[in-house]
Design a protein around this motif. Structure first.
Motif, PDB file in Angstrom:
ATOM      1  N   UNK A  72      29.046  41.355  44.045  1.00 49.85           N
ATOM      2  CA  UNK A  72      29.086  42.303  45.151  1.00 49.85           C
ATOM      3  C   UNK A  72      27.976  41.931  46.119  1.00 49.85           C
ATOM      4  N   UNK A  73      28.319  41.827  47.400  1.00 49.26           N
ATOM      5  CA  UNK A  73      27.341  41.593  48.451  1.00 49.26           C
ATOM      6  C   UNK A  73      27.556  42.651  49.517  1.00 49.26           C
ATOM      7  N   UNK A  74      26.483  43.332  49.889  1.00 50.87           N
ATOM      8  CA  UNK A  74      26.553  44.444  50.855  1.00 50.87           C
ATOM      9  C   UNK A  74      27.630  45.443  50.443  1.00 50.87           C
ATOM     10  N   UNK A  75      27.693  45.755  49.184  1.00 50.28           N
ATOM     11  CA  UNK A  75      28.632  46.700  48.581  1.00 50.28           C
ATOM     12  C   UNK A  75      30.075  46.229  48.592  1.00 50.28           C
ATOM     13  N   UNK A  76      30.318  45.006  48.998  1.00 49.89           N
ATOM     14  CA  UNK A  76      31.677  44.488  49.048  1.00 49.89           C
ATOM     15  C   UNK A  76      31.929  43.551  47.865  1.00 49.89           C
ATOM     16  N   UNK A  77      33.026  43.810  47.173  1.00 49.60           N
ATOM     17  CA  UNK A  77      33.416  42.927  46.080  1.00 49.60           C
ATOM     18  C   UNK A  77      33.847  41.589  46.665  1.00 49.60           C
ATOM     19  N   UNK A  78      33.293  40.517  46.146  1.00 54.06           N
ATOM     20  CA  UNK A  78      33.617  39.171  46.617  1.00 54.06           C
ATOM     21  C   UNK A  78      34.803  38.651  45.806  1.00 54.06           C
ATOM     22  N   UNK A  79      35.965  39.194  46.111  1.00 58.93           N
ATOM     23  CA  UNK A  79      37.173  38.926  45.324  1.00 58.93           C
ATOM     24  C   UNK A  79      37.587  37.460  45.338  1.00 58.93           C
ATOM     25  N   UNK A  80      37.314  36.760  46.418  1.00 51.88           N
ATOM     26  CA  UNK A  80      37.709  35.352  46.527  1.00 51.88           C
ATOM     27  C   UNK A  80      36.895  34.442  45.611  1.00 51.88           C
ATOM     28  N   UNK A  81      35.722  34.894  45.188  1.00 56.03           N
ATOM     29  CA  UNK A  81      34.868  34.025  44.366  1.00 56.03           C
ATOM     30  C   UNK A  81      34.765  34.492  42.919  1.00 56.03           C
ATOM     31  N   UNK A  82      35.511  35.527  42.540  1.00 55.91           N
ATOM     32  CA  UNK A  82      35.385  36.027  41.166  1.00 55.91           C
ATOM     33  C   UNK A  82      35.856  34.975  40.162  1.00 55.91           C
ATOM     34  N   UNK A  83      35.198  35.003  39.007  1.00 58.57           N
ATOM     35  CA  UNK A  83      35.541  34.068  37.935  1.00 58.57           C
ATOM     36  C   UNK A  83      36.340  34.797  36.865  1.00 58.57           C
ATOM     37  N   UNK A  84      37.464  34.203  36.481  1.00 58.31           N
ATOM     38  CA  UNK A  84      38.304  34.805  35.445  1.00 58.31           C
ATOM     39  C   UNK A  84      38.610  33.835  34.306  1.00 58.31           C
ATOM     40  N   UNK A  85      38.268  32.583  34.470  1.00 59.71           N
ATOM     41  CA  UNK A  85      38.576  31.586  33.444  1.00 59.71           C
ATOM     42  C   UNK A  85      37.400  31.460  32.469  1.00 59.71           C
ATOM     43  N   UNK A  86      37.599  31.834  31.212  1.00 57.06           N
ATOM     44  CA  UNK A  86      36.512  31.791  30.227  1.00 57.06           C
ATOM     45  C   UNK A  86      35.877  30.409  30.080  1.00 57.06           C
ATOM     46  N   UNK A  87      36.684  29.338  30.196  1.00 55.70           N
ATOM     47  CA  UNK A  87      36.091  28.001  30.039  1.00 55.70           C
ATOM     48  C   UNK A  87      35.059  27.711  31.130  1.00 55.70           C
TER      49      UNK A  87
END
Length: 175
Positions: free
Chosen positions: A123-138
């Protein structure tokens, strides 16, 4: 001897900071902060406010107590932030775990499009950075990859940049 870094004090006097000591007052270097686990939407909201006020990105690890992969990833992320201090030179990071199995968490997972666990979301400036989220455990288990991801988020310095938290943030210049 008057230095160029002299700063006026409230009483009209000037504080002279020798060159060798100025780096200790540099606002760019902040310690990373580890927060308590998040169990309610209000707790997440409060932490994003604190992080925004401090221009410090908040890294959240979305997990559950029964998730074995989450239990593997959690110490790696925490070690990089707390022990190795990744991100401090870039302005610091905040870190908190979001407990998705809390009975009080509500629909936060839906709101932030958490479709798998673990998920790392900044989260930057209260905004979720959805484009950079990590979901791959590896990727989360790879210390070098994770270190680079944390550094990228820290360099954002509390500014938006990963398409922000809105659907149209990247299209219309929202930040």
């Amino acid at each position: 001897m008057i230095l160029r870094s002299a700063k006026p004090l409230s009483c009209g006097l000037f504080l002279r900071i020798p060159q060798a000591h100025r780096r200790f007052f540099n606002a760019a270097t902040k310690q990373n902060r580890i927060f308590n686990n998040i169990r309610t939407p209000d707790e997440l909201h409060n932490l994003t406010l604190v992080s925004a006020a401090d221009n410090r990105p908040l890294i959240t690890l979305w997990s559950a107590s029964w998730c074995t992969t989450c239990q593997t990833v959690k110490p790696i992320v925490k070690s990089l932030i707390e022990d190795e201090k990744v991100g401090e030179q870039e302005g610091g990071l905040g870190y908190a775990e979001v407990e998705l199995d809390s009975t009080l968490i509500g629909d936060l997972g839906v709101k932030f499009m958490i479709t798998s666990m673990p998920t790392l979301l900044a989260f930057s400036r209260q905004e979720a950075q959805l484009e950079t989220k990590l979901v791959r455990p590896e990727q989360m288990k790879d210390r070098n990859f994770l270190r680079q991801w944390l550094l990228t988020e820290a360099r954002r310095g509390g500014r938006a940049g990963g398409a922000g938290g809105s659907l149209f943030g990247g299209l219309f210049g929202g930040s």
